[in-house]
Design a protein around this motif. Structure first.
Motif, PDB file in Angstrom:
ATOM      1  N   GLN A 194      21.132  27.335  68.214  1.00 37.44           N
ATOM      2  CA  GLN A 194      20.198  26.677  69.132  1.00 37.44           C
ATOM      3  C   GLN A 194      20.973  25.663  69.967  1.00 37.44           C
ATOM      4  N   PRO A 203      15.215  23.873  74.591  1.00 32.24           N
ATOM      5  CA  PRO A 203      16.388  24.569  74.046  1.00 32.24           C
ATOM      6  C   PRO A 203      16.159  26.067  73.946  1.00 32.24           C
ATOM      7  N   TRP A 257      23.906  19.688  70.651  1.00 34.48           N
ATOM      8  CA  TRP A 257      22.449  19.592  70.557  1.00 34.48           C
ATOM      9  C   TRP A 257      21.984  19.145  69.181  1.00 34.48           C
ATOM     10  N   GLU A 258      22.706  19.516  68.131  1.00 35.93           N
ATOM     11  CA  GLU A 258      22.210  19.265  66.772  1.00 35.93           C
ATOM     12  C   GLU A 258      22.762  18.012  66.123  1.00 35.93           C
ATOM     13  N   TYR A 259      23.868  17.431  66.619  1.00 40.76           N
ATOM     14  CA  TYR A 259      24.660  16.548  65.758  1.00 40.76           C
ATOM     15  C   TYR A 259      24.094  15.148  65.574  1.00 40.76           C
ATOM     16  N   GLN A 260      23.102  14.765  66.350  1.00 37.48           N
ATOM     17  CA  GLN A 260      22.532  13.438  66.119  1.00 37.48           C
ATOM     18  C   GLN A 260      21.205  13.527  65.385  1.00 37.48           C
ATOM     19  N   ALA A 267      26.979  23.964  63.641  1.00 37.04           N
ATOM     20  CA  ALA A 267      28.091  24.092  64.581  1.00 37.04           C
ATOM     21  C   ALA A 267      29.407  24.367  63.859  1.00 37.04           C
TER      22      ALA A 267
END
Lengths: 442, 442
Positions: A194, A203, A257-260, A267
């Motif tokens: 995503q 997204p 997009w996902e890391y926070q 990833a």
């Protein structure tokens, strides 16, 4: 060089009766003696541990059983778990076993050794072996010791705030996924994921478009520590078993997009590749270097400091990454080198990573893998990932055959290499860490 | 209730020949049948799997061996790995084995069962058992499905930006540490760590001052998936094995200083505690609820959506946390309840977590643990951690005995409980998940 750690096994004049093992033409001269797990290719025999020597492997199962090999009772006790394919059990024995076995193997494989006749029959060409992960990896932690990487990538993700205030105080790390770690030769499908384009309203989900490699060194833990009983710096220095190369494949669009707020997840965890041969800390002794901080940077807090660490905490492992595209493969062209760097540029030492990791009581176990983080060099051309080398995909690399790359394409093969060289000592190497991108699931 | 998933084992009229197993006075009536791993306390016998029934455990090793027990060949094949203490191997057999064993155990323990005589001798009082982790946990992932927690904590860490833009699209998760997971009864030293007070120039290292619990549910993976072969929603729904309670102990001062940019690390990995009994997805069938999104929120992307998930993806597991201080213990006072909530408030379902986790090809393995994230309820008094209940330590809790708490003190014991109740069905429970804080290393 730190003379205190050197012994007769490091003598550059030593040669082996294995003809292919002569430095500097091999990664695996007598001064290296790395351990790996293998079986004869195409067989269904149980995995066992072997030692790389030149182009061959000394099969420690057959060596332990060889009549007339003349091992002492102590050495036979060390060989028992290795013959059974259990490197973790050997790691758990700690530094004395690691050092003792090195002495025994160095003597056995040395030119003129009385053991040559018995052991000659225990060699298998590496070309005829199928390598496995060198040990069972229960937990995998990835650190972030490459300050040049942290700064460059920080600029891309947080232009206003590249290097966070904690970086020079805390060895930043996070937990990784153990199940998807594979050994050199790993081929994996391009991940689905995503992500959200900057100009998109919402997204979407589909094949990763910004697939990357990361150049890392992996540290394998030795005996480790019990829960609640942290390793001090001196213990940590003794405890780490050895190093491998590590490619921490990364899906950059998914990551952004996902890391926070909790860090990278999908990833990273679709695949991670390590090299098959564990180069022990004893083999690396001649390549120790003083650990210093740039002027103006804070000194490590006392729990991360020791005289030995200052004197010889850094390691000059020279690293490189090469890419072979499908077009190169079709034209029988070798992989093209994209960058090189040294582990010596890491902001934290191996002992500091183990000490920090266990400082809260967290138990490290034999064979746990600690990634160094991406080891970029100081120059822009020394980026340890495509993200860095292409400035976030904005500036494609042009390859020698005219192809270009921003991120990895299907069929691309990435080759990590590591080598240690210094005047007056035998050079040693890590072998290759190879991985290939397969097309995404339809 | 989702009638489609119910069968004869859920009939609330069913009773067991084990006297203590009568609902609603036990967490473990015949309708529950959770699996756990144990040995007789004080023995050095090998661990084996058992089933909790009332105050007792049906020892599946002795049950498998009991003459006259009358198990079918198929049931004996399922019991073999359980008798050997290997719940992972049973998990790997997937839903048919899980469901088949439930049918067999329900029949065997039912009032009037012909197996009663043979099995009566295979019971051990829970009070005489030493429980272990129910299975080997290779990888542990912690999600963040508690939207009330994410919002409240987000306000404390990022006042301007509490709920990040990805939250309602991505099931946010990160990898945790498997080695330091312990079973209920775990006692651990207050962690040492690095933190920086807002008014301090530089960080310091010492005992954590803001030690916290987090109320979570742990999901144990069933058969899992091969690398590169994601689980679709229907497969994921079938695959999860069961649930446990999970206390994700947290060092808040360490977390605040270390967590950027790669997420929590040493703030979490010193200890995590789970309850010993795995409540299977079949036992939870009567407590399924429709999964809906608040009006105005985006619907899940197609890969995270299915009719079954909408119809019955949510789970009404009612949760609570209680605290027993040393003073309460000295006065023989029980633990005092601090909050309660329901898993039904989670923003993502169990099937969505498995599907998302494997969507990039990441392989999930039998027994892998997925934490739900902290399950706070919508009201301020329903915070799933002290961080929330005390507004970041600013508003101490006053306990019934006059003591106050912002964060945990040495000797404090935290007790998590879970229970499922609904009209017309037998209530079931999870037992307790207990952990105690010991003083820091001197």
């Amino acid at each position: 060089m730190s003379a205190a750690l050197l012994d007769a096994t490091h003598d550059p004049a030593l040669t082996s009766w294995v003809a292919s093992a002569q430095a500097p033409c091999t990664d695996f001269p007598l001064q290296n003696l790395p351990l790996g797990r293998f079986r004869p290719a195409g067989s269904n025999e149980a995995l066992r541990v072997g030692v790389a020597i030149g182009d061959d492997i000394l099969d420690l199962k057959r060596a332990a059983e060889a009549s007339g090999a003349g091992w002492s009772a102590q050495v036979l006790a060390w060989l028992a778990p290795l013959a059974a394919g259990d490197l973790n059990a050997f790691m758990a024995l700690g530094a004395p076993a690691r050092r003792g076995l090195r002495q025994a193997l160095s003597a056995a494989l040395r030119t003129g050794s009385a053991q040559q006749t018995a052991l000659q029959a225990c060699l298998l060409p590496q070309a005829q072996a199928e390598m496995a992960l060198p040990c069972f990896i229960h937990d995998y932690t990835d650190f972030y010791t490459g300050i040049h990487h942290a700064t460059t990538v920080g600029k891309l993700f947080r232009p206003d705030n590249p290097l966070l205030p904690n970086y020079k105080w805390v060895p930043i790390g996070y937990h990784g996924r153990a199940s998807s770690i594979g050994v050199s030769g790993q081929a994996f499908r391009r991940p689905l994921g995503q992500f959200k384009a900057p100009d998109a309203e919402v997204p979407s989900f589909g094949p990763c478009r910004r697939l990357d490699w990361e150049l890392e060194v992996g540290i394998l833990v030795g005996a480790g520590n019990a829960q609640g009983a942290p390793l001090g710096m001196a213990q940590a220095e003794d405890d780490w078993f050895g190093l491998v190369l590590l490619n921490d494949w990364s899906a950059r669009d998914v990551q952004a997009w996902e890391y926070q707020p909790l860090g990278p997840f999908l990833a990273k965890n679709f695949a991670s590749t390590i090299s098959p041969w564990v180069v022990t800390q004893e083999a690396l002794a001649p390549f120790r270097r003083p650990f210093t901080r740039p002027e103006g940077d804070p000194q490590p807090l006392p729990y991360l400091d020791s005289p030995a660490n200052r004197e010889r905490g850094a390691l000059d492992v020279r690293l490189s990454v090469a890419l072979q595209t499908p077009a190169m493969r079709a034209a029988s062209q070798p992989a093209q080198e994209l960058m090189h760097s040294s582990m010596q540029d890491a902001y934290w030492t191996v002992a500091q990573l183990l000490t920090h990791h266990s400082s809260n009581g967290c138990n490290l176990q034999p064979g746990d893998l600690l990634g160094s983080g991406t080891l970029s060099g100081p120059a822009p051309a020394q980026g340890g990932s495509l993200l860095e080398l292409t400035l976030g995909g904005k500036q494609p690399l042009t390859l020698a055959n005219g192809e270009t790359r921003t991120f990895l394409q299907d069929g691309d093969t990435v080759v990590l290499r590591g080598r240690c060289e210094a005047p007056g000592v035998a050079a040693i190497g890590f072998g290759a860490c190879v991985g290939t991108v397969l097309p995404a699931l339809a």
